[in-house]
Scaffold this motif. Structure first.
Motif, PDB file in Angstrom:
ATOM      1  N   GLU A 315     -20.935 -13.683  -3.594  1.00  0.00           N
ATOM      2  CA  GLU A 315     -20.730 -14.539  -4.762  1.00  0.00           C
ATOM      3  C   GLU A 315     -20.063 -15.848  -4.333  1.00  0.00           C
ATOM      4  OE1 GLU A 315     -18.577 -12.292  -7.624  1.00  0.00           O
ATOM      5  OE2 GLU A 315     -20.171 -10.816  -7.920  1.00  0.00           O
ATOM      6  N   THR A 317     -19.330 -19.897  -4.214  1.00  0.00           N
ATOM      7  CA  THR A 317     -19.237 -20.948  -5.232  1.00  0.00           C
ATOM      8  C   THR A 317     -19.425 -22.330  -4.625  1.00  0.00           C
ATOM      9  OG1 THR A 317     -16.826 -21.009  -4.954  1.00  0.00           O
ATOM     10  CG2 THR A 317     -17.708 -19.582  -6.686  1.00  0.00           C
ATOM     11  N   SER A 318     -19.618 -22.415  -3.313  1.00  0.00           N
ATOM     12  CA  SER A 318     -19.797 -23.699  -2.652  1.00  0.00           C
ATOM     13  C   SER A 318     -20.536 -23.485  -1.345  1.00  0.00           C
ATOM     14  CB  SER A 318     -18.437 -24.358  -2.379  1.00  0.00           C
ATOM     15  OG  SER A 318     -17.732 -23.622  -1.392  1.00  0.00           O
ATOM     16  N   LYS A 373     -11.160 -22.368   0.879  1.00  0.00           N
ATOM     17  CA  LYS A 373     -12.242 -21.470   0.470  1.00  0.00           C
ATOM     18  C   LYS A 373     -12.175 -20.201   1.300  1.00  0.00           C
ATOM     19  CE  LYS A 373     -14.079 -24.738  -2.134  1.00  0.00           C
ATOM     20  NZ  LYS A 373     -14.095 -24.660  -3.617  1.00  0.00           N
TER      21      LYS A 373
END
Length: 399
Positions: A315, A317-318, A373
């Motif tokens: 999952e 996100t970037s 991240k």
């Protein structure tokens, strides 16, 4: 007269019971302190899962353990070696259409049975050949592979080749070959790491003509995003180490001026962490109780289940998060599989004894983080099994 007869019958009954008890104590063995059988410690095993970079198991892959000892993976990509003795081994996983991967395994002599683990994610042997000429420019591109569900991590690698860029002594059509590169260690078996940095993505430039050289630099571009492009450092593998090379940024692309046929990569400081815990292994049957049985009991083996491989959340996100997911998969394995195991016991339990088996498996919480991240997963490790036998006077304990 009646009382005398009744008293005589009573005395005979008492005498008979007394003789019966005495007879039982003389004939029946004492089961309270029967010596329990000794269970030999089973030999170590080695297992793991061999996958493609997309996380799917590779059926029929070959795994080598040292010289002359190999195993083939099943439909799920799982292999198994039995009787793995203490020592240090060189491992290699290979499959048709894939780039091979190597590793080292050290097996300690711990006097306990262990199911050891080694996993590998194999990249496809992808090459893009680009014909070059002295009269016109040319270009070619490839895309990197990713885990299923993590397509955000795909990176387009594009080579722009100027006219007359390649000089070759051999006659015939000249082609520049572009291949994705996923790990800096894959350049050489013992390639030097780039200090504390990790290669997020890379490519190998080569030529179909041996001894060819570049008269003009090839522009080798990596499609990232505007944020990440400004954080990475471009490097070339040269003379046994990764060294900084000139590059520029255009619209989220990092473009390296490749002046040689060599390996190139984009590096970033990535922190990897591993935290160990253990999980109880589930046995189909874990106890054989013959403490108060009527005859000997044979115990052959104990079936159990465990996991091998690595589970990673996709999952992202970037772009960076997605690439960190790929780094975990390339380092620890790309998927996890539930496996059935069997521990050999092969003993006979006399009346008055009992046998119990237990096991634990290492579970490692793994993560990769950079620039705020992160990506995480669970790596399944060694399974350790212990067998205990006991009698009525001692019904517990362990190895």
């Amino acid at each position: 007269m009646y009382n005398f007869v009744r008293r005589g019958a009573y005395m005979l009954l008492i005498a008979g019971l007394t003789m019966g008890v005495a007879g039982c104590s003389d004939d029946d063995p004492d089961y309270d302190n029967v010596t329990p059988p000794v269970v030999e410690v089973a030999s170590n095993t080695l297992t793991g899962v061999i996958t493609s970079l997309n996380g799917e198991g590779i059926s029929g892959a070959k795994v080598s353990l040292g010289e002359g000892n190999s195993a083939t993976t099943d439909a799920n990509g799982v292999y198994l070696f039995k009787d793995v003795k203490a020592g240090t081994y060189q491992l290699k996983a290979e499959a048709e259409g894939k780039l091979s991967q190597t590793g080292t395994l050290t097996v300690a002599d711990v006097k306990k049975s262990q199911n050891l683990v080694w996993n590998a994610a194999l990249a496809s042997d992808v090459k893009k050949e680009v014909s070059v000429s002295a009269d016109a420019p040319s270009e070619g591109k490839v895309e990197t592979e990713t885990l299923k569900g993590n397509e955000e991590a795909k990176v387009e690698v594009k080579a722009e080749i100027a006219a007359g860029a390649v000089e070759a002594d051999e006659a015939g059509e000249v082609k520049v070959v572009i291949s994705p590169l996923y790990r800096e260690e894959d350049v050489m078996a013992r390639a030097a790491r780039a200090t504390d940095e990790t290669m997020l993505v890379g490519a190998v430039l080569s030529c179909n003509k041996e001894g060819a050289s570049l008269k003009k630099a090839i522009e080798l571009g990596f499609e990232l995003d505007s944020e990440l492009a400004g954080k990475v450092e471009a490097k070339q593998y040269k003379n046994g180490e990764w060294v900084k090379v000139n590059s520029r940024i255009e619209d989220g692309r990092v473009i390296i001026a490749a002046s040689e046929f060599a390996s190139y990569g984009l590096f970033l400081g990535v922190e990897f962490s591993e935290k160990k815990s253990t999980e109880v292994v589930a046995f189909e049957q874990s106890k054989w109780d013959n403490l108060y049985g009527s005859k000997d009991m044979s115990v052959v083996e104990a079936a159990y289940i465990y996991k091998t491989g690595t589970e990673i959340s996709t999952e992202g996100t970037s772009k960076l998060t997605a690439l960190l997911v790929e780094k975990l998969a390339q380092r620890f394995g790309a998927t996890a599989v539930t496996v059935s195991g069997s521990y050999p016991i092969n003993v006979t339990l006399p009346v008055g004894t009992m046998l119990e088996i237990s096991g634990v498996q290492e579970e490692w919480s793994v993560s990769a983080s950079a620039l705020g991240k992160s990506a995480s997963g669970t790596r399944y490790g060694i399974v350790t099994v212990a067998v205990v036998t006991s009698n009525r006077q001692h019904t517990g304990g362990g190895e």
